[in-house]
Design an enzyme around this catalytic site. Sequence first.
Site, short mmCIF file in Angstrom:
data_model
loop_
_atom_site.label_atom_id
_atom_site.label_comp_id
_atom_site.label_asym_id
_atom_site.label_seq_id
_atom_site.Cartn_x
_atom_site.Cartn_y
_atom_site.Cartn_z
N GLY A 22 9.79 -8.76 1.88
CA GLY A 22 9.61 -8.60 3.31
C GLY A 22 9.82 -7.20 3.85
O GLY A 22 9.68 -6.97 5.05
N GLY A 24 7.95 -4.67 3.14
CA GLY A 24 6.65 -4.02 3.32
C GLY A 24 6.15 -3.25 2.13
O GLY A 24 5.34 -2.33 2.28
N LYS A 25 6.61 -3.63 0.92
CA LYS A 25 6.18 -2.83 -0.24
C LYS A 25 4.68 -2.97 -0.53
O LYS A 25 4.04 -2.01 -0.95
CB LYS A 25 7.01 -3.15 -1.48
CG LYS A 25 7.03 -4.57 -1.96
CD LYS A 25 7.94 -4.69 -3.18
CE LYS A 25 8.03 -6.13 -3.66
NZ LYS A 25 8.86 -6.97 -2.76
N THR A 26 4.11 -4.17 -0.27
CA THR A 26 2.67 -4.32 -0.47
C THR A 26 1.91 -3.47 0.53
O THR A 26 0.92 -2.82 0.18
CB THR A 26 2.26 -5.80 -0.34
OG1 THR A 26 2.88 -6.56 -1.37
CG2 THR A 26 0.75 -5.96 -0.45
N SER A 27 2.35 -3.46 1.79
CA SER A 27 1.69 -2.63 2.81
C SER A 27 1.76 -1.15 2.45
O SER A 27 0.77 -0.41 2.57
CB SER A 27 2.34 -2.87 4.18
OG SER A 27 2.19 -4.20 4.59
N ASP A 49 2.57 -9.69 -7.37
CA ASP A 49 3.48 -10.41 -6.48
C ASP A 49 2.97 -11.83 -6.24
O ASP A 49 1.85 -12.00 -5.77
CB ASP A 49 3.57 -9.65 -5.15
CG ASP A 49 4.66 -10.20 -4.24
OD1 ASP A 49 5.15 -11.31 -4.52
OD2 ASP A 49 5.00 -9.52 -3.27
N THR A 502 5.58 -11.83 4.02
CA THR A 502 6.29 -12.15 2.78
C THR A 502 7.40 -13.17 2.97
O THR A 502 7.50 -14.12 2.17
CB THR A 502 6.83 -10.86 2.13
OG1 THR A 502 5.72 -10.00 1.85
CG2 THR A 502 7.55 -11.17 0.83
#
Length: 581
Positions: A22, A24-27, A49, A502
């Site tokens: 949550g 924001g690592k994907t963003s 993920d 997330t």
Amino acid sequence: MELYSPAKTAMTKYLFFTGKGGVGKTSIACATAVSLADSGKKVLLVSTDPASNLQDVFHLELDNKGTAIKEAPGLVVANLDPLAAAAEYRESVVGPYRGQLPESVIQNMEEQLSGSCTVEIASFNEFSSFLTDKEKAVQFDHILFDTAPTGHTLRMLQLPSAWSGFISESKHGASCLGQLSGLESKKEIYKRAVDTLADGSLTTLVLVTRPETSPILEAKRASEELGALGINNQLLVVNGVLESRDSTDKVETALYSKQQEALKKIPESLLRRPATMVPLRAYNITGIENVRHMLSYSGSVQAEGAQADIHPFKLSDIIKEISDSNKKVVFTMGKGGVGKTTVAAAIALGLSKKGKKVRLATTDPADHLNFVMGRESNISISHIDEQAELKKYQEEVLSKARQTMSEEDLEYVKEDLRSPCTQEIAVFRAFSEIVAKSADETVIMDTAPTGHTILLLESTQSYNQQIENTGGDVPEAARELLPRLKNPDDTEVIIVTLAETTPFFEAQRLVDDLKRAGLNVRWWVINASYSLTDTTSEFLKAKASSELQWIQNVDQISNGNYAIIPWKPFEVKGEKLLELL
């Protein structure tokens, strides 16, 4: 703290993004990939993920081979499915034993290979091929992975005894043992992958966090754990920093102050790394233009039309139902950082106000809980020391394992005992003892075992009945509690989440996991939402608008049985807990 700029910091071929769910690592990974591609680089972005929303981000169907993003020439995105990989891997291990061993043993083996540890190993198995592929190394200037392996996984891969494949004769009870069985053929690929990770001239570890206490501490733990393994080329990215504040809006002013306090407390060990920040955005990071904006557009975004009509319950409604139905065991469950301890304390306080005798079993060492609850004559606090319980369980298991295992195999067991599910088991054992002694109380637990852990405890119990095995026995208190957890007349499981991507997907996966173990979930709580605040800030109203789709998702999945707790401009403790009701 300077702004995060991939052009300045993404100097190595491989970049791994890690951080608490949550943050924001994907963003950040997507924005980095698009930025590098826009600068003329050839980039491969790989997601491992299980809660990945890459398809939503790019508005494309993605696969594990790689899809070119036409709006960002030079960018290819691959979305791996670690859950499918874990299932395939699990069957490759268990399949040869079907028909050869009792069904209870087969079930035990399957459960040993069903936890998060196995999913992470399966993920590592998948992205190792990308990490060690010489053709891809030539084809792309940068290869990005939006989920990095933990120190626990990497230590497991480096132990010689990890490859001995003794899952079928496990002597140390419920655990995550056996994740590597059947992967002997991958051993050399894994070694090359681990070596690449530790090579600072090839790999950068990007630690993503938020300006909040819990994610910052998680980043510190990950940094130290991976640094101890030689992965020292690390970069800190603090995501979601409010750059300025509207002094006329008390909510925005309080958010700014709260974040600044957290930033002042970033540990020195993290600040020794290059530290950067990304401003808070009011919009969802979906669509190629919003991904581009994330690292460059600092302006506010207008709220997207009128707020939809939502009708959540209040936390007090959930408390009333628990009280009226005379539930005896209450779990608050959710990923770290969503506020489950605070919600558990508020429920305890609410039940106490209704005249119930309550025991709050918490793993939170915060003194404020003891201070607050001590003033309530109907509330008792049982603080479970996670590390002490874990050490006690580890010592019990190792003393029995030493009777039958070599020192080499013991090293594997020791590493296995550091896994998250082992800690869950140790805490659950302590919790079951509390419940066993609290027949006339309602017991509230703020850290509950996942469905996987519950199934592990049950399968180990069954396994021990079939085979003479004295290791890792399930205590009588836990044995008696397991059936109670599946009785909806006795137990209430409350899922706590945030209205964000997330946390929602991880909560959804948690519910599926619990259903697998036979536990029913009725109530959800959305914590720290801007939707029900009285903010006048255009920026925060836009932020509230971006929460709407996740509130609607919770509404649907819970059949309308959900409560929303507004974001609070203060630390929720003491009498302030009553404001959550």
